[in-house]
Design a protein around this motif. Structure first.
Motif, PDB file in Angstrom:
ATOM      1  N   ARG A  47       0.840  -1.197   0.000  1.00  0.00           N
ATOM      2  CA  ARG A  47       0.000   0.000   0.000  1.00  0.00           C
ATOM      3  C   ARG A  47       0.879   1.253   0.000  1.00  0.00           C
ATOM      4  NH1 ARG A  47      -5.159  -1.329   0.735  1.00  0.00           N
ATOM      5  NH2 ARG A  47      -5.682   0.852   1.107  1.00  0.00           N
ATOM      6  N   PRO A  48       1.195   1.743  -1.184  1.00  0.00           N
ATOM      7  CA  PRO A  48       1.993   2.973  -1.263  1.00  0.00           C
ATOM      8  C   PRO A  48       1.211   4.178  -0.730  1.00  0.00           C
ATOM      9  CG  PRO A  48       1.850   1.836  -3.392  1.00  0.00           C
ATOM     10  CD  PRO A  48       0.849   1.205  -2.504  1.00  0.00           C
ATOM     11  N   ALA A  49       1.936   5.176  -0.263  1.00  0.00           N
ATOM     12  CA  ALA A  49       1.303   6.430   0.137  1.00  0.00           C
ATOM     13  C   ALA A  49       0.866   7.230  -1.083  1.00  0.00           C
ATOM     14  CB  ALA A  49       2.264   7.258   0.983  1.00  0.00           C
ATOM     15  N   LEU A  50       1.690   7.171  -2.142  1.00  0.00           N
ATOM     16  CA  LEU A  50       1.411   7.922  -3.372  1.00  0.00           C
ATOM     17  C   LEU A  50       1.833   7.082  -4.566  1.00  0.00           C
ATOM     18  CD1 LEU A  50       2.980  11.373  -2.355  1.00  0.00           C
ATOM     19  CD2 LEU A  50       0.532  10.813  -2.354  1.00  0.00           C
ATOM     20  N   ILE A  51       1.024   7.114  -5.607  1.00  0.00           N
ATOM     21  CA  ILE A  51       1.382   6.504  -6.885  1.00  0.00           C
ATOM     22  C   ILE A  51       1.331   7.606  -7.927  1.00  0.00           C
ATOM     23  CG2 ILE A  51       0.805   4.774  -8.633  1.00  0.00           C
ATOM     24  CD1 ILE A  51      -0.688   3.242  -6.375  1.00  0.00           C
ATOM     25  N   ALA A  52       2.475   7.905  -8.517  1.00  0.00           N
ATOM     26  CA  ALA A  52       2.544   8.959  -9.535  1.00  0.00           C
ATOM     27  C   ALA A  52       2.573   8.301 -10.909  1.00  0.00           C
ATOM     28  CB  ALA A  52       3.781   9.819  -9.331  1.00  0.00           C
ATOM     29  N   ARG A  53       1.480   8.416 -11.630  1.00  0.00           N
ATOM     30  CA  ARG A  53       1.376   7.820 -12.968  1.00  0.00           C
ATOM     31  C   ARG A  53       1.938   8.820 -13.966  1.00  0.00           C
ATOM     32  NH1 ARG A  53      -3.859   4.522 -13.639  1.00  0.00           N
ATOM     33  NH2 ARG A  53      -2.588   3.005 -12.514  1.00  0.00           N
ATOM     34  N   CYS A  54       3.218   8.681 -14.235  1.00  0.00           N
ATOM     35  CA  CYS A  54       3.958   9.690 -14.999  1.00  0.00           C
ATOM     36  C   CYS A  54       3.572   9.663 -16.473  1.00  0.00           C
ATOM     37  CB  CYS A  54       5.456   9.458 -14.850  1.00  0.00           C
ATOM     38  SG  CYS A  54       6.041   9.621 -13.147  1.00  0.00           S
ATOM     39  N   GLN A  55       3.564  10.853 -17.059  1.00  0.00           N
ATOM     40  CA  GLN A  55       3.258  11.014 -18.485  1.00  0.00           C
ATOM     41  C   GLN A  55       4.490  11.313 -19.321  1.00  0.00           C
ATOM     42  OE1 GLN A  55       0.328  10.588 -20.063  1.00  0.00           O
ATOM     43  NE2 GLN A  55      -0.682   9.973 -18.152  1.00  0.00           N
ATOM     44  N   GLY A  56       5.602  11.606 -18.664  1.00  0.00           N
ATOM     45  CA  GLY A  56       6.802  11.934 -19.413  1.00  0.00           C
ATOM     46  C   GLY A  56       7.990  12.140 -18.494  1.00  0.00           C
ATOM     47  N   VAL A  57       9.117  12.496 -19.110  1.00  0.00           N
ATOM     48  CA  VAL A  57      10.371  12.629 -18.374  1.00  0.00           C
ATOM     49  C   VAL A  57      10.275  13.689 -17.285  1.00  0.00           C
ATOM     50  CG1 VAL A  57      12.810  13.231 -18.588  1.00  0.00           C
ATOM     51  CG2 VAL A  57      11.721  11.818 -20.341  1.00  0.00           C
ATOM     52  N   ALA A  58       9.627  14.805 -17.569  1.00  0.00           N
ATOM     53  CA  ALA A  58       9.519  15.867 -16.567  1.00  0.00           C
ATOM     54  C   ALA A  58       8.823  15.363 -15.308  1.00  0.00           C
ATOM     55  CB  ALA A  58       8.773  17.063 -17.150  1.00  0.00           C
ATOM     56  N   ASP A  59       7.805  14.540 -15.472  1.00  0.00           N
ATOM     57  CA  ASP A  59       7.125  13.963 -14.312  1.00  0.00           C
ATOM     58  C   ASP A  59       8.076  13.090 -13.497  1.00  0.00           C
ATOM     59  OD1 ASP A  59       4.812  15.191 -15.104  1.00  0.00           O
ATOM     60  OD2 ASP A  59       3.699  13.351 -15.548  1.00  0.00           O
ATOM     61  N   VAL A  60       8.867  12.293 -14.179  1.00  0.00           N
ATOM     62  CA  VAL A  60       9.800  11.412 -13.476  1.00  0.00           C
ATOM     63  C   VAL A  60      10.826  12.238 -12.705  1.00  0.00           C
ATOM     64  CG1 VAL A  60      11.553   9.620 -13.753  1.00  0.00           C
ATOM     65  CG2 VAL A  60       9.473   9.548 -15.142  1.00  0.00           C
ATOM     66  N   MET A  61      11.355  13.270 -13.324  1.00  0.00           N
ATOM     67  CA  MET A  61      12.331  14.124 -12.650  1.00  0.00           C
ATOM     68  C   MET A  61      11.731  14.756 -11.403  1.00  0.00           C
ATOM     69  SD  MET A  61      14.002  15.853 -16.074  1.00  0.00           S
ATOM     70  CE  MET A  61      15.292  16.790 -15.232  1.00  0.00           C
ATOM     71  N   ALA A  62      10.478  15.215 -11.512  1.00  0.00           N
ATOM     72  CA  ALA A  62       9.813  15.827 -10.363  1.00  0.00           C
ATOM     73  C   ALA A  62       9.602  14.807  -9.246  1.00  0.00           C
ATOM     74  CB  ALA A  62       8.475  16.432 -10.790  1.00  0.00           C
ATOM     75  N   CYS A  63       9.276  13.583  -9.594  1.00  0.00           N
ATOM     76  CA  CYS A  63       9.063  12.531  -8.590  1.00  0.00           C
ATOM     77  C   CYS A  63      10.347  12.191  -7.848  1.00  0.00           C
ATOM     78  CB  CYS A  63       8.511  11.279  -9.261  1.00  0.00           C
ATOM     79  SG  CYS A  63       6.791  11.386  -9.793  1.00  0.00           S
ATOM     80  N   VAL A  64      11.426  12.035  -8.589  1.00  0.00           N
ATOM     81  CA  VAL A  64      12.698  11.691  -7.953  1.00  0.00           C
ATOM     82  C   VAL A  64      13.126  12.804  -6.994  1.00  0.00           C
ATOM     83  CG1 VAL A  64      15.164  11.322  -8.380  1.00  0.00           C
ATOM     84  CG2 VAL A  64      13.458  10.171  -9.805  1.00  0.00           C
ATOM     85  N   THR A  65      12.991  14.048  -7.426  1.00  0.00           N
ATOM     86  CA  THR A  65      13.356  15.180  -6.574  1.00  0.00           C
ATOM     87  C   THR A  65      12.478  15.222  -5.325  1.00  0.00           C
ATOM     88  OG1 THR A  65      14.114  16.443  -8.498  1.00  0.00           O
ATOM     89  CG2 THR A  65      13.572  17.686  -6.496  1.00  0.00           C
TER      90      THR A  65
END
Length: 471
Positions: A47-65
């Motif tokens: 049970r994750p606290a948040l699941i970020a369903r990314c649409q592109g590279v910018a989303d992934v970068m924001a998630c990692v940060t």
């Protein structure tokens, strides 16, 4: 909406984070949450606290940060097929790449670029339009990311090597939130680590592969022998493979015939040894080359045929469905002599569930022509790989199936080369597993981990810890 299991994250902070993404942020209590948190292995229930369903590279970068700043447990989901369930987590952030499945083929250069959430079925569908393929696995719904980063082997292993051997470049979001290109000419040390080092060094948002001529039709051999013929069949198989050209990729599988229409009803449940093999080349030539496998003994059935390569890639999909429970281990074998075969056959007869199987894949060919230090994989000289696949449906049967697979693995280690397959980690519980997977390459990988991920942000994987003396 219920409260999330991460009290340090205020609703305002989560809202601000969600506002930076093009994709959706899913929380416990949201309608898609239960579906979004599921992965292929039905034994995994996190049970994750948040699941970020990314649409592109910018989303992934924001998630990692965001994960680094908030000190969140972070997992990365590509195809969701990691057998240990590393693509999800409890109380942390899941970077979900399942919406990033774009595939673009360059038929002139014979290359393909695919996003990190793509499956091998996605890639095969596009590349086979041009009679081309990249080496993948044997299940079309497997994600390209996990398989490639762990090395990756399937129907093309002897002909064109492992999946990572055809990797030309990768776009990687590293732990500091940067996007890097990794190739032989850019960030070459990172590129070396990605080819077999697992998900330890960042989130790969796209993979570029070299393509090879394959199909569209291939010759397939599928003789099924009674398990009582194991000694004769394995001896014939070993002799056949010593002379086999690179175009032939073959395995042995101890299994029980499933109750499906593809098999005669009178054979359902019968313990058998199967010789699935494929010839990568002209189908007519391949059928002739594979024919001896069908006459080692008297088969009780024979599935040999000519079929599209895409159909070959989907052949075993029905036998590993979403939601079934899985525990997989493997090790490389130094030989396939009589004592080894007797031990495999003995443990196969003790399978708690008829869905489970033992598979011995013949290696060699292009697979072992790569030097041990050329990729993170390390030594490839073992002639065979044993895969122990415990598969069952009833939760009440979990303990006995895992025990069977672990005990089987332990019994086979005396016949092994000392090396394991990174993509079959059980549940990641063996503290020596990663060291045995990489051998002498482990220290170099730990040094690179210290450079690219010194805090071990990417630790939900077959984890390589940063080298303490370099941190």
């Amino acid at each position: 909406m219920v409260d999330i299991a991460a009290p340090a994250l205020s609703a305002e902070r989560i809202q601000a984070f969600a506002g930076t993404l093009q994709g959706e942020v899913i929380r416990p209590g949201d309608p898609p949450y239960d579906e979004a948190r599921r992965v292929w292995n039905g034994m995994i229930d996190r049970r994750p606290a948040l699941i970020a369903r990314c649409q592109g590279v910018a989303d992934v970068m924001a998630c990692v940060t965001f994960a680094a700043e908030q000190d969140l447990v972070l997992s990365v989901r590509g195809g969701g097929h990691n057998v240990a369930g590393f693509g999800t987590c409890d109380d942390g952030l899941v970077i979900d790449l399942s919406a990033m499945r774009g595939v673009r083929v360059d038929p002139v250069r014979r290359t393909v670029r695919a996003e990190g959430g793509a499956t091998w079925g996605d890639v095969d569908r596009q590349t086979q339009l041009f009679g081309l393929a990249a080496p993948g696995g044997i299940h079309s719904k497997t994600g390209i990311a996990g398989l490639t980063l762990g090395g990756g082997q399937g129907w093309l292993r002897r002909t064109y090597g492992m999946s990572c051997d055809s990797l030309l470049s990768a776009d990687v979001v590293t732990a500091d939130g940067r996007l890097l290109v990794a190739s032989e000419t850019e960030n070459a040390d990172l590129f070396w680590a990605l080819r077999g080092g697992g998900g330890n060094f960042g989130v790969v948002t796209s993979f570029e592969y070299r393509l090879h001529p394959v199909g569209p039709l291939v010759a397939f051999a599928g003789p099924i022998y009674p398990v009582e013929e194991t000694a004769r069949v394995t001896a014939g198989f070993g002799g056949f493979m010593t002379e086999a050209p690179d175009e032939i990729n073959a395995s042995l599988a101890w299994w029980s015939i499933p109750a499906v229409p593809a098999f005669p009803e009178e054979l359902h449940g019968q313990a058998v040894v199967i010789l699935p093999a494929v010839y990568i080349g002209m189908p007519d030539e391949g059928a002739a080359r594979l024919r001896p496998l069908c006459h080692i003994a008297t088969p009780i059935a024979d599935l040999s045929t000519t079929l599209p390569f895409t159909a070959l890639q989907q052949l075993f999909d029905p036998f590993f469905p979403q939601g079934e429970r899985h525990y997989w281990k493997s090790l490389y074998l130094a030989s396939l002599d009589g004592e080894v075969v007797d031990e495999i056959a003995s443990w196969s007869q003790r399978r708690p569930c008829t869905n489970s199987m033992a598979v011995v894949a013949a290696l060699g060919g292009a697979f072992d022509r790569i030097e041990p230090d050329a990729t993170a994989i390390g030594d490839r000289t073992a002639p065979y790989l044993l895969e122990i696949l415990a598969d069952w449906t009833d939760p009440a049967d979990t303990e006995q199936n895992i025990t069977w697979a672990r005990d089987f693995f332990a019994a086979m280690t005396r016949f092994g080369s000392g090396k394991t397959n990174l993509n079959f980690p059980g549940l990641g519980e063996d503290p020596q597993f990663v060291h045995s997977a990489f051998g002498r390459n482990y220290e170099r990988l730990a040094a690179l981990k210290t450079i690219y991920d010194p805090t071990n942000l990417f630790r939900l994987n077959q984890n390589i810890k940063p080298a303490p003396h370099l941190a």
